[in-house]
Write an enzyme that holds these catalytic residues in place. Structure first.
Site, PDB file in Angstrom:
ATOM      1  CG  ASP A 172       2.893   1.154  -0.906  1.00  0.00           C
ATOM      2  OD1 ASP A 172       1.978   1.849  -0.451  1.00  0.00           O
ATOM      3  OD2 ASP A 172       4.086   1.284  -0.564  1.00  0.00           O
ATOM      4  CG  HIS A 223       2.542   4.942   1.018  1.00  0.00           C
ATOM      5  ND1 HIS A 223       3.288   3.816   0.774  1.00  0.00           N
ATOM      6  CD2 HIS A 223       3.231   5.644   1.951  1.00  0.00           C
ATOM      7  CE1 HIS A 223       4.380   3.831   1.518  1.00  0.00           C
ATOM      8  NE2 HIS A 223       4.372   4.930   2.250  1.00  0.00           N
ATOM      9  CB  SER A 542       7.439   5.000   2.911  1.00  0.00           C
ATOM     10  OG  SER A 542       6.780   4.238   3.875  1.00  0.00           O
TER      11      SER A 542
END
Length: 906
Positions: A172, A223, A542
């Site tokens: 990520d 994220h 996600s």
């Protein structure tokens, strides 16, 4: 060739059409002299220009390193021998046998035809996942409600499972190494790109895609930390605990602080995670609209084959319709994960009197916070009702709202217009209620620099039902008081599949996604440098995939010998069905589309307790054009010492009809027999077939599925073989099929920009800023010199473009093979320019914004396959597209486009 035109940047500026106000017709003109000025804003962004995967024929998981090395050496030697020039960016030998390369049009065309080359694929630009972030401090769903939805709280507190000893890789944006939720638990990692990768220079507008790798995978994007927090964050001081709070992490950073990454970087990170000994890999990223054969999907499949559990987000392309699930989640035995909305929300609220009930709200962006204790009478516009579509859009009488809060329904005009009208009339607060189920996050901020009127009063949004309740009380008198505390409220869409979650099936009609998990409105860790509290609320698939990764870690702690390929089976067998959300109301007992939820929501407690597995874990029935019924066998295997008894029956789900881009539900269902007996329940829920599985024994179920006769053509149907147990450990197996002739779906589509429809495919002439739509007849044949030409955009900036022909094509559906051919003046095939296997579909046939991927570009550089220049003369380009699962011997399974004739000028 996809995205190969160097002049694509020119297509984003306003050219002749915009200046003249011309609008192309929906039907292309066929009169001589017709051509179309290049439309403003037209471009394709999905692939990295000039960058490709080259896949060789040998499977690296079946060959030794020496054999893979020998194959790659042979390719390099053969390419050199034939004069093919390219730049090798990276080579792969563990999960993928081949390279990522930079190559021009002629070179990659030649590479597609070299012996030993299995396929070439565009290296995709993988955008940072477009999660929804709620910036309102009033919205605070707790992670505890999400872990409670899947039984992870019970696994932690009653079963003693924490994921301890299990290594989970997070590919990520990195992980915040100083965050208390992870401190000291990141045991491996690598930054493949550096912080500036993907960033844009504000002065020049240029993007920086030069990787600067190092050993520090610290998160500057946010994220990755959020994803890792869901997997297994643990911060006692903040009261935060993820699904598997004692796992060890591997952090593999493939994004910079902003912008996109590239799929060849993802592939390198996957190989690194395997070499580092990770047991679970979560990838909350991917490329939508792809094939299982795309390199990242194929590599993910091979990771599972090598023993690693792989969880991947199915994608956030729910608004792009069917067949949108992305790679790498399409990989075989990869766990493709859909998103479910969180069941609870912590909201700011106000009390209404009389009655004293509390109403949860979201504050509007651009308005001041509501002061605690503020009490106001509530009013509304004269004549306003919940049926008033334009409520608040017309100016109120002066001072008619003085000292009051005004109730206004959403609809017709912008929130800002409604609020400014109320403010001008003296309102002290505005309550906006939704005109459909669910919460909204309105903004009342100015939309332009010239709009400088400030919103000076609190503005809050509430649910539709709460708005109707207040509306009914206004006539008799009602007031509101803003409260200081927050309170837990039920999320009206909780437990439903999130609206953004991607639809399957895969282009080869395999059922995807596989499973679902909480992903809508999830609170988790966030870098301390970006969020002082260290936590934020995000929504997306996600957020769902790492929940399943955490569940897998819990299962691996409990059952260390479980095979990676069996993990998905165990989780799918014991998942819980999600119901159809009809106008904001969950219809209990009516499963939503199988192609949206897979087996349903993961249930870790059921997976832990279950001793019977059903294989295969899902049934993909293919298209019904060639069969009246479909026969399948599933096997129940009991690893326990207790005899297990089930009632097996057919549990149909909604049929997915409509079109690819506009799916809609149909209540037409398949029928099923099990072991020759009718498997349908009657209206009272009675029926089914008794199945007994002896201790340590196996039982086969013979299934016969008949597609729904009443379902519309080209629809996707599905349902479940449901095995109900009186002991409480029920099981299910989802199935999916396609009604009718799959190859009847049109592949080559048109492109719409605003209200203008462009008939695609189309021949381009960049140097002349011309587009020749299909069917247009040029006044004179276009000439191509294959020389660079300088042209200017509307801002006067000079671009250098190649004066060469290219075909723009919108792929409304995935294609098995795309072949670009050169025809001579007589229409005979002069040469095969390139062959591309497993071509993905475009995001949409509507170009809407700067991130749309409306078409692909197939260019010719004027050279023949042997490398020599094509002589001066008259030619055409022909695009032949073999449909997904198509038969090359059946002409109906190939779509063909032939361009206008053009001249090659030497």
């Amino acid at each position: 060739m996809k995205n190969s035109l160097k002049s694509l940047s020119l297509l984003t500026v306003a050219l002749v059409m915009a200046a003249c106000g011309q609008t192309p017709s929906a039907t292309a003109p066929t009169t001589p002299g017709a051509s179309t000025p290049m439309p403003a804003g037209l471009r394709s962004l999905a692939a990295v220009p000039g960058k490709w995967f080259v896949e060789l024929e040998g499977d690296p998981t079946a060959l030794g390193a020496q054999s893979v090395g020998a194959q790659q050496a042979s390719f390099r030697a053969l390419a050199a021998q034939r004069g093919v020039t390219y730049q090798e960016v990276a080579s792969y030998s563990t999960l993928f046998n081949g390279f990522s390369v930079e190559a021009g049009e002629a070179e990659i065309n030649q590479i597609t035809r070299l012996p030993g080359v299995l396929a070439v694929y565009p290296v995709e630009r993988v955008e940072r996942p477009q999660v929804q972030r709620d910036l309102n401090a009033a919205l605070r769903p707790e992670m505890s409600s999400a872990v409670g939805m899947t039984g992870a709280d019970i696994a932690q507190n009653e079963l003693g499972l924490t994921g301890k000893g299990v290594k989970v890789a997070v590919m990520d944006t990195g992980i915040d190494l100083e965050h208390p939720a992870f401190r000291g638990r990141v045991v491996a990692g690598y930054d493949f790109v550096g912080d500036k990768f993907g960033s844009q220079d504000k002065a020049t507008g240029e993007y920086d895609f030069t990787p600067v790798p190092d050993n520090n995978p610290d998160d500057c994007g946010g994220h990755g930390s959020h994803v890792a927090g869901i997997v297994g964050g643990n911060d006692a001081a903040a009261g935060f605990k993820g699904v598997a709070p004692e796992v060890s992490f591997g952090a593999y950073k493939v994004f910079g602080c902003e912008g996109s990454t590239q799929s060849d970087i993802m592939l390198a990170a996957m190989e690194r995670a395997y070499k580092d000994g990770m047991q679970v890999l979560n990838m909350s990223i991917g490329a939508s609209f792809q094939w299982p054969e795309y390199p990242t999907a194929k590599a993910a499949s091979r990771l599972v084959k090598k023993g690693m559990v792989v969880t991947v987000s199915a994608g956030n392309s729910g608004t792009s319709g069917q067949f949108a699930t992305g790679a790498p989640s399409l990989g075989e035995n990869v766990i493709s994960t859909a998103s479910v909305d969180n069941v609870k929300l912590e909201l700011s609220n106000f009390t209404i009197n009389p009655g004293g009930s509390k109403i949860g709200y979201q504050p509007a962006t651009g308005a001041p916070d509501a002061p605690s204790g503020l009490t106001l009478p509530i009013t509304k516009a004269p004549g306003s009702t919940p049926a008033t579509a334009n409520d608040g859009c017309v100016a109120y009488e002066a001072n008619s709202l003085a000292g009051k809060a005004v109730l206004i329904q959403r609809g017709t005009c912008a929130f800002r217009i409604k609020v400014l009208n109320a403010q001008k009339a003296g309102a002290k607060a505005v309550i906006i209620y939704n005109n459909q189920p669910g919460f909204i996050s309105p903004t009342v901020a100015p939309s332009s620099a010239s709009d400088n009127v400030a919103v000076e009063i609190p503005v809050v949004s509430i649910l539709q039902d709460d708005g109707k309740k207040i509306d009914s009380l206004i006539e008799s008198g009602v007031s509101m008081t803003f409260n200081a505390d927050t309170q837990s409220f039920a999320n009206p869409t909780g437990n439903a599949i999130s609206s953004f979650s991607s639809y399957g099936a895969s282009p080869d009609l395999e059922l995807k996604p596989d499973i679902a998990a909480p992903g809508g409105l999830i609170k988790s860790a966030y870098p301390l440098t970006q969020e002082a509290s260290g936590y934020a609320v995000l929504s997306g698939t996600s957020m769902a995939a790492p929940h399943v990764a955490g569940v897998a870690a819990l299962m691996l702690q409990a059952y260390p010998t479980i095979q990676a390929k069996d993990m998905r089976t165990r989780l799918m067998n014991t998942a819980n069905l999600r119901w159809f959300l009809n106008g904001g109301t969950l219809v209990e007992g009516l499963p939503t589309y199988v192609q949206l939820q897979g087996a349903g929501m993961v249930d870790v407690v059921s997976a832990y307790n279950n001793t019977v597995t059903v294989t295969p874990s899902k049934l993909s029935l293919g298209e019904s054009d060639t069969f009246a019924t479909r026969r399948k066998v599933v096997v129940l295997k009991n690893t326990g010492a207790r005899r297990e008894v089930y009632t097996a029956f057919h549990y149909p789900a909604l049929t997915l009809g409509g079109t690819t881009l506009a799916p809609r539900p149909f209540d037409q269902y398949a029928s099923m027999t099990i072991n020759g007996q009718q498997a349908e329940l009657d209206s009272k829920g009675n029926g089914g077939v008794e199945i007994v599985v002896p201790p340590f024994g196996e039982v086969e179920l013979n299934l016969v599925v008949t597609p729904p006769a009443g379902a519309p053509d080209r629809s996707q149907y599905g349902g479940y073989v449901y095995l109900q147990s009186a002991a409480g450990n029920s099981l299910s197996v989802p199935y999916s099929g396609f009604k009718g002739d799959y190859q009847s779906i049109k592949v080559l589509g048109d492109v719409r920009i605003g209200n203008a429809v462009y008939n695609f495919p189309a021949l381009t002439d960049d140097a002349a800023d011309e587009l020749y739509q299909e069917g247009e007849v040029p006044a004179a044949l276009p000439d191509y010199t294959f020389k660079k030409v300088d042209v200017k955009d509307s801002a006067g900036k000079v671009f250098s473009v190649m004066d060469a022909p290219a075909v723009l094509a919108n792929f409304a559906h995935q294609s098995r093979r795309v072949t670009l051919e050169l025809l001579d003046a007589s229409g005979a095939v002069r040469d095969t320019i390139a062959v591309y296997n497993y071509w993905g579909r475009n995001a949409t046939n509507v170009y809407a914004d700067a991130t749309s991927d409306a078409f692909d570009t197939f260019a010719w550089d004027g050279k023949l396959s042997g490398g020599s220049e094509a002589p001066a003369g008259q030619y055409q380009l022909r695009l032949r597209v073999l449909k997904a699962l198509g038969d090359e011997s059946n002409p109906a399974h190939t779509e063909t486009y032939t361009s206008q004739k053009f001249n090659v000028v030497r």
